[in-house]
Design an enzyme around this catalytic site. Structure first.
Site, PDB file in Angstrom:
ATOM      1  N   SER A 159       0.823  -1.215   0.000  1.00  0.00           N
ATOM      2  CA  SER A 159       0.000   0.000   0.000  1.00  0.00           C
ATOM      3  C   SER A 159       0.858   1.267   0.000  1.00  0.00           C
ATOM      4  O   SER A 159       0.541   2.228  -0.706  1.00  0.00           O
ATOM      5  CB  SER A 159      -0.927   0.018   1.210  1.00  0.00           C
ATOM      6  OG  SER A 159      -1.731  -1.121   1.200  1.00  0.00           O
ATOM      7  N   LYS A 180      -7.796  -5.841  11.919  1.00  0.00           N
ATOM      8  CA  LYS A 180      -9.017  -5.652  11.129  1.00  0.00           C
ATOM      9  C   LYS A 180     -10.291  -5.881  11.956  1.00  0.00           C
ATOM     10  O   LYS A 180     -11.315  -5.267  11.694  1.00  0.00           O
ATOM     11  CB  LYS A 180      -9.020  -6.606   9.926  1.00  0.00           C
ATOM     12  CG  LYS A 180      -8.049  -6.219   8.819  1.00  0.00           C
ATOM     13  CD  LYS A 180      -8.239  -7.145   7.614  1.00  0.00           C
ATOM     14  CE  LYS A 180      -7.232  -6.846   6.530  1.00  0.00           C
ATOM     15  NZ  LYS A 180      -7.471  -7.608   5.298  1.00  0.00           N
TER      16      LYS A 180
HETATM   17  P1  NAP Z   1      -6.941 -14.371   8.612  1.00  0.00           P
HETATM   18  O1  NAP Z   1      -8.169 -13.603   8.981  1.00  0.00           O
HETATM   19  O2  NAP Z   1      -5.852 -14.594   9.603  1.00  0.00           O
HETATM   20  O3  NAP Z   1      -7.467 -15.827   8.073  1.00  0.00           O
HETATM   21  C1  NAP Z   1      -6.555 -16.804   7.634  1.00  0.00           C
HETATM   22  C2  NAP Z   1      -7.323 -18.077   7.298  1.00  0.00           C
HETATM   23  O4  NAP Z   1      -6.373 -19.053   6.832  1.00  0.00           O
HETATM   24  C3  NAP Z   1      -8.003 -18.699   8.511  1.00  0.00           C
HETATM   25  O5  NAP Z   1      -9.156 -19.397   8.100  1.00  0.00           O
HETATM   26  C4  NAP Z   1      -6.931 -19.709   8.987  1.00  0.00           C
HETATM   27  O6  NAP Z   1      -7.455 -20.782   9.712  1.00  0.00           O
HETATM   28  C5  NAP Z   1      -6.433 -20.199   7.650  1.00  0.00           C
HETATM   29  N1  NAP Z   1      -5.100 -20.796   7.774  1.00  0.00           N
HETATM   30  C6  NAP Z   1      -3.981 -20.185   8.219  1.00  0.00           C
HETATM   31  N2  NAP Z   1      -2.952 -21.054   8.195  1.00  0.00           N
HETATM   32  C7  NAP Z   1      -3.454 -22.225   7.729  1.00  0.00           C
HETATM   33  C8  NAP Z   1      -2.897 -23.510   7.487  1.00  0.00           C
HETATM   34  N3  NAP Z   1      -1.604 -23.758   7.721  1.00  0.00           N
HETATM   35  N4  NAP Z   1      -3.711 -24.495   7.039  1.00  0.00           N
HETATM   36  C9  NAP Z   1      -5.028 -24.260   6.799  1.00  0.00           C
HETATM   37  N5  NAP Z   1      -5.616 -23.051   7.003  1.00  0.00           N
HETATM   38  C10 NAP Z   1      -4.840 -22.061   7.475  1.00  0.00           C
HETATM   39  O7  NAP Z   1      -6.211 -13.727   7.365  1.00  0.00           O
HETATM   40  P2  NAP Z   1      -6.911 -12.964   6.142  1.00  0.00           P
HETATM   41  O8  NAP Z   1      -6.900 -11.503   6.405  1.00  0.00           O
HETATM   42  O9  NAP Z   1      -8.194 -13.642   5.857  1.00  0.00           O
HETATM   43  O10 NAP Z   1      -5.837 -13.207   4.965  1.00  0.00           O
HETATM   44  C11 NAP Z   1      -5.693 -14.476   4.361  1.00  0.00           C
HETATM   45  C12 NAP Z   1      -4.735 -14.365   3.157  1.00  0.00           C
HETATM   46  O11 NAP Z   1      -5.324 -13.522   2.176  1.00  0.00           O
HETATM   47  C13 NAP Z   1      -3.376 -13.733   3.495  1.00  0.00           C
HETATM   48  O12 NAP Z   1      -2.394 -14.382   2.756  1.00  0.00           O
HETATM   49  C14 NAP Z   1      -3.525 -12.298   3.023  1.00  0.00           C
HETATM   50  O13 NAP Z   1      -2.289 -11.727   2.656  1.00  0.00           O
HETATM   51  C15 NAP Z   1      -4.414 -12.504   1.809  1.00  0.00           C
HETATM   52  N6  NAP Z   1      -5.189 -11.295   1.470  1.00  0.00           N
HETATM   53  C16 NAP Z   1      -5.008 -10.762   0.237  1.00  0.00           C
HETATM   54  C17 NAP Z   1      -5.739  -9.653  -0.145  1.00  0.00           C
HETATM   55  C18 NAP Z   1      -5.553  -9.067  -1.516  1.00  0.00           C
HETATM   56  O14 NAP Z   1      -5.992  -7.937  -1.756  1.00  0.00           O
HETATM   57  N7  NAP Z   1      -4.946  -9.794  -2.433  1.00  0.00           N
HETATM   58  C19 NAP Z   1      -6.653  -9.066   0.749  1.00  0.00           C
HETATM   59  C20 NAP Z   1      -6.821  -9.648   2.013  1.00  0.00           C
HETATM   60  C21 NAP Z   1      -6.072 -10.770   2.374  1.00  0.00           C
HETATM   61  P3  NAP Z   1      -7.399 -20.800  11.334  1.00  0.00           P
HETATM   62  O15 NAP Z   1      -8.447 -19.808  11.777  1.00  0.00           O
HETATM   63  O16 NAP Z   1      -7.735 -22.207  11.657  1.00  0.00           O
HETATM   64  O17 NAP Z   1      -6.011 -20.382  11.714  1.00  0.00           O
END
Ligand code: NAP
Length: 246
Positions: A16, A65
């Site tokens: 960003s 968030k």
């Molecule tokens: P978050 O709220 O922390 O959620 C992460 C999710 O992934 C949770 O369901 C978590 O499960 C799961 N997870 C984590 N490690 C795992 C593993 N080893 N095996 C299986 N599931 C796993 O994070 P978020 O904000 O949703 O972000 C998720 C991803 O999206 C990140 O990589 C972030 O950089 C990306 N993202 C990208 C954009 C974009 O604009 N491109 C925007 C937002 C996010 P548990 O709850 O069981 O830990």
């Protein structure tokens, strides 16, 4: 100086900051800047705002968030629906909260999807997964989240994923951090061999640009997209919220 920024816990490299500072430079907006604000805890937010009276808006990233919600004077309906806020506008010291991930995903997704793309598997059930689900709901595309800890009966466990589940869902979205730098050798455990050229496979991870998840889907001739387009679209959506014309 008209100041915008990003709050988070660890902000060593930020897409960003590069995105907005390049935009300000490119468009000759010499009195605008985008700064990184690392907060040890969300309790430091009030002090940050007091110390930066020129701060007009900021993005919010992991782990704040959800934690920012009690600090918001106003919550957009998307924030209430998803339970997460990634964009705040400051008006008269009051915080107005929005979520631009839904719009970001929608704008990146719409040019790709075809009428035969009917239902989706969303890998993960965190904030980004919920934003993807809300975006797909808007398009009346049925979706199922895959979770380690399901929050509802509609979410399924990873070890129930079969080749048939992949065949039944021709949109697959990785909304977990699996594969994200520096953990680049990890990937979601799904039956990749069941992916076909009719599948649309999207990774929200943007670093690296082609994760192992996308490489495995590419080997099956699927249509691919990484997280960069969504990232740019959510940043533009934030700017539309902050910019004085809106
Ligand atoms: P978050 O709220 O922390 O959620 C992460 C999710 O992934 C949770 O369901 C978590 O499960 C799961 N997870 C984590 N490690 C795992 C593993 N080893 N095996 C299986 N599931 C796993 O994070 P978020 O904000 O949703 O972000 C998720 C991803 O999206 C990140 O990589 C972030 O950089 C990306 N993202 C990208 C954009 C974009 O604009 N491109 C925007 C937002 C996010 P548990 O709850 O069981 O830990």
């Amino acid at each position: 100086m008209r100041t915008y920024g990003l709050i988070g816990q660890s902000l060593k490299h930020s897409f960003s900051a590069d995105y907005f500072n390049s935009k300000f430079q490119r468009e000759g907006m010499t009195d605008y800047c985008y700064e990184l604000f690392e907060l040890e805890s969300i309790e430091s937010l009030s002090r940050l705002i007091e110390e930066h009276p020129d701060l007009e808006g900021f993005n919010v990233t992991i782990p704040y968030k959800e934690q920012i919600l009690p600090y918001l004077y106003f919550r957009d309906k998307v924030v209430d629906e998803i339970g997460a806020c990634n964009c705040v506008k400051i008006i008269n010291d009051k915080l107005y909260g929005y979520n631009t991930d839904v719009e970001g995903f929608l704008k990146s997704f719409i040019p790709l999807f075809q009428t035969y793309h009917h239902s989706a598997l969303i890998l993960g059930n965190g904030g980004a997964a919920k934003a993807v689900k809300a975006a797909l709901d808007e398009l009346s595309i049925q979706s199922t989240m895959v979770a380690r800890k399901p929050n509802s009966v509609d979410e399924i466990l990873w070890d129930t994923l079969s080749a048939g589940t992949i065949e039944d869902n021709n949109i697959i979205v990785n909304a977990t951090p699996l594969g994200m730098y520096p953990d680049v050798n990890s990937f979601p455990p799904i039956p990749y061999k069941a992916i076909t050229r009719f599948h649309l496979v999207i990774d929200l991870v943007y670093n690296p640009a082609k994760t192992i998840f996308l490489q495995k889907a590419e080997a099956q001739d699927a249509i691919l997209q990484n997280g960069i387009e969504m990232l740019e679209q959510q940043a533009e959506a934030s700017w539309n919220i902050w910019s004085p014309a809106i």
